[in-house]
Enzyme design. Structure first.
Site, PDB file in Angstrom:
ATOM      1  N   GLY A  16       7.233   0.191  -4.155  1.00 53.42           N
ATOM      2  CA  GLY A  16       6.399  -0.850  -3.565  1.00 53.42           C
ATOM      3  C   GLY A  16       6.817  -1.169  -2.144  1.00 53.42           C
ATOM      4  O   GLY A  16       7.996  -1.117  -1.808  1.00 53.42           O
ATOM      5  N   THR A 121      13.837   4.335  -6.938  1.00 47.29           N
ATOM      6  CA  THR A 121      14.073   5.225  -5.799  1.00 47.29           C
ATOM      7  C   THR A 121      15.521   5.686  -5.760  1.00 47.29           C
ATOM      8  O   THR A 121      15.804   6.871  -5.512  1.00 47.29           O
ATOM      9  CB  THR A 121      13.725   4.508  -4.488  1.00 47.29           C
ATOM     10  N   THR A 141      13.747  -4.426  -1.698  1.00 44.10           N
ATOM     11  CA  THR A 141      12.875  -4.958  -2.745  1.00 44.10           C
ATOM     12  C   THR A 141      12.812  -6.463  -2.593  1.00 44.10           C
ATOM     13  O   THR A 141      13.814  -7.097  -2.238  1.00 44.10           O
ATOM     14  CB  THR A 141      13.365  -4.628  -4.171  1.00 44.10           C
ATOM     15  N   ILE A 142      11.653  -7.036  -2.865  1.00 37.26           N
ATOM     16  CA  ILE A 142      11.551  -8.493  -2.816  1.00 37.26           C
ATOM     17  C   ILE A 142      12.181  -9.114  -4.061  1.00 37.26           C
ATOM     18  O   ILE A 142      12.418 -10.323  -4.092  1.00 37.26           O
ATOM     19  CB  ILE A 142      10.098  -8.973  -2.666  1.00 37.26           C
ATOM     20  N   ASP A 143      12.485  -8.303  -5.077  1.00 38.45           N
ATOM     21  CA  ASP A 143      13.079  -8.825  -6.312  1.00 38.45           C
ATOM     22  C   ASP A 143      14.579  -9.083  -6.185  1.00 38.45           C
ATOM     23  O   ASP A 143      15.154  -9.788  -7.015  1.00 38.45           O
ATOM     24  CB  ASP A 143      12.843  -7.855  -7.470  1.00 38.45           C
ATOM     25  N   HIS A 187      10.003  -8.993 -12.413  1.00 35.64           N
ATOM     26  CA  HIS A 187       9.721  -8.531 -13.772  1.00 35.64           C
ATOM     27  C   HIS A 187      10.948  -8.633 -14.674  1.00 35.64           C
ATOM     28  O   HIS A 187      10.854  -9.058 -15.824  1.00 35.64           O
ATOM     29  CB  HIS A 187       9.222  -7.087 -13.735  1.00 35.64           C
ATOM     30  N   ARG A 291       4.538  -9.381  -0.706  1.00 35.93           N
ATOM     31  CA  ARG A 291       5.075  -8.128  -0.171  1.00 35.93           C
ATOM     32  C   ARG A 291       4.541  -7.800   1.213  1.00 35.93           C
ATOM     33  O   ARG A 291       4.994  -6.837   1.833  1.00 35.93           O
ATOM     34  CB  ARG A 291       4.741  -6.970  -1.121  1.00 35.93           C
TER      35      ARG A 291
END
Length: 366
Positions: A16, A121, A141-143, A187, A291
């Site tokens: 993403g 990745t 990652t934004i997570d 998630h 994002r």
């Protein structure tokens, strides 16, 4: 200056998109090109581009002026070369993809592959290293759930976006005396919900790491109402789990959610709140807004630091590493330490205690 260990390297973005990808690309390429005299091959659309040989030589004009741009100039995809495509019964398709990657790596005369991505990745990067390729990773990652680094670029920008959204929802919630449920990404890890929830003054924060009980949520909302608080803000990570769900298998949870027919966790929580309390409840799912757009100054700085550190690794030939931030210092850690590990929110994290101290509820009755 001695001759660099790397003459030519490929660079790709995978998974993403998130704010800061272009800033990181700029950091790697400018340092590698101007300081070390390396040649740079830009690979389009992640690992898929390397499978298909979709690559081109990058010039300074390609990576100038991209610091503040969102997205990625290279394009991205969620290609997982070691996994068979949907419908494939065996790993033959995956094997062919990996063979194509190795073949194109050598056709392009690459000394190393630089990958910008998240957990999947970096798992692929490690497997490619095991297959004999030189790889360096940059965590995005934004997570903020990549193991081994205190923070990933993209995270702070997403926190800014989510916090601003919560700020805006406060005024409309107050005007209509509503419960506003805002769903953010996350998630398997609740970092984004936790940070934005605290910064935005969320009254209830639900994250995957702390299973919630509807009864505790209802009690908290009713207590607020009795104290004269006519509105509430509930921040929900997309992967939040009820106590009941936390005891289920992954397949059981899938069946349950399919049966309930709620499009997302935020809608489920909102429905249950309104049903149990009678309070008017609305839902906002931020989705891909988190994002997109210009990276925050922090993420521009972090991505640039990661990028220039990766260029230094290329110069030294220090391959098989992921650039990371630990205690304010940029370091390099082996890809093997990162692969298949997830950084989740510890239940005893200081920010959990901070939130509880100001009266924030996590739905667990504490």
């Amino acid at each position: 200056m001695k001759r660099p260990a790397t003459r030519t390297f490929g660079i790709l973005t995978s998974g993403g998109d998130c704010p800061g990808l272009n800033a990181a690309i700029r950091g790697v390429t400018k340092a590698a090109y101007w300081r070390y005299g390396m040649s740079i091959i830009g690979i389009s659309h992640g690992y898929r581009g390397l499978i298909e040989g979709d690559a081109r030589l990058l010039h300074p004009r390609d990576f100038d002026g991209i610091l503040t741009r969102g997205g990625t100039i290279l394009g991205t995809s969620r290609e997982k070369p070691f996994k068979p495509d949907p419908g494939e019964k065996d790993s033959e398709a995956g094997s062919r993809k990996v063979e194509a990657i190795i073949e194109n790596y050598h056709k392009l005369h690459l000394d190393c592959l630089v990958v910008l991505g998240g957990n999947g990745t970096h798992k692929t990067a490690y497997l490619l290293q095991q297959a004999g390729l030189n790889v360096i990773g940059l965590p995005k990652t934004i997570d903020n759930d990549i193991w081994g680094t205190d923070v990933t670029f993209g995270f702070h920008s997403a926190v800014d976006i989510a916090t601003e959204a919560i700020d805006r929802l406060h005024s409309t919630a107050h005007a209509h005396n509503r419960v506003m449920v805002i769903e953010v990404m996350g998630h398997k890890a609740g970092w984004l919900a936790l940070y934005a929830g605290i910064a935005g003054g969320g009254d209830i924060i639900l994250i995957p790491e702390i299973p919630y009980d509807l009864a505790h949520i209802v009690h908290h909302l009713q207590t607020r109402q009795q104290r004269g608080k006519e509105f509430s803000i509930v921040v929900v990570a997309e992967g939040a789990l009820s106590r009941e769900e936390s005891l289920m298998s992954k397949e059981e949870r899938k069946k349950r959610r399919k049966k309930n027919r709620f499009p997302t966790k935020g809608y489920e929580v909102a429905h249950l709140i309104q049903e149990a309390t009678g309070m008017e409840t609305r839902v906002t799912v931020l989705g891909y807004l988190q994002r997109g757009g210009t990276p925050s100054p922090y993420d521009r700085l972090l991505a640039t630091r990661f990028g220039t550190a990766a260029a230094e690794l290329l110069y030294r030939g220090d391959y098989g590493k992921m650039v990371a931030l630990r205690d304010g210092e940029v370091v390099a850690i082996p890809l093997g330490e990162v692969a298949e590990k997830l950084k989740t929110v510890p239940p005893d994290h200081p920010l959990i205690d901070t939130a509880r101290a100001v009266g924030t509820c996590f739905g667990d009755g504490v």
